[in-house]
Design an enzyme around this catalytic site. Structure first.
Site, PDB file in Angstrom:
ATOM      1  CB  CYS A  53       0.687   0.246   9.630  1.00 22.68           C
ATOM      2  SG  CYS A  53       0.398   0.179   7.253  1.00 22.68           S
ATOM      3  CB  CYS A  55      -1.500   0.442   4.090  1.00 28.72           C
ATOM      4  SG  CYS A  55      -1.747   2.844   4.429  1.00 28.72           S
ATOM      5  CB  CYS A  72       2.855   4.956  12.200  1.00 31.72           C
ATOM      6  SG  CYS A  72       3.269   6.622  10.209  1.00 31.72           S
ATOM      7  CB  CYS A  74       6.129   1.251  10.829  1.00 33.67           C
ATOM      8  SG  CYS A  74       6.438   0.864   8.774  1.00 33.67           S
ATOM      9  CB  CYS A  83       6.261   5.002   4.447  1.00 32.00           C
ATOM     10  SG  CYS A  83       4.498   5.158   5.355  1.00 32.00           S
TER      11      CYS A  83
END
Length: 102
Positions: A53, A55, A72, A74, A83
């Protein structure tokens, strides 16, 4: 979306489309967000061998990849359709578009 991308980006795009359809989730109505997330996933796939991920902040990305929790899709996405990156959104999410293809 721009058409000249790495193999990893193309693979992440195909994965995202397939996963969105399978989970009945949708891409963000702002496709620039979707593109940035896919670029981050592809970069991590190239660098670490897994679509970690993009982010989240990690002290040790290699360790996180090995744990697989944030790869991902996750665990929160698989378990609750949550998400953090806004890549996969449920249709009741105010930012969800109507598309499952890119």
């Amino acid at each position: 979306m721009i058409e000249s991308y790495s193999d990893s980006f193309v693979a992440m795009k195909k994965f995202a489309e397939t996963y969105a359809k399978r989970t009945n989730t949708f891409f963000c109505n702002d496709l620039s967000i979707t593109q940035i997330v896919l670029e981050g996933l592809a970069k991590h796939k190239d660098e670490y061998g897994a679509p970690l991920c993009p982010c989240r902040h990690y002290d040790d990305k290699s360790e996180e990849v090995a744990s697989t929790y944030w790869n991902c899709p996750c665990v929160p996405m698989r378990e609750r359709k949550e998400c953090h990156c806004m890549l996969f959104l449920t249709k009741d999410n105010e930012f969800a578009g109507s598309s499952q293809t890119l």
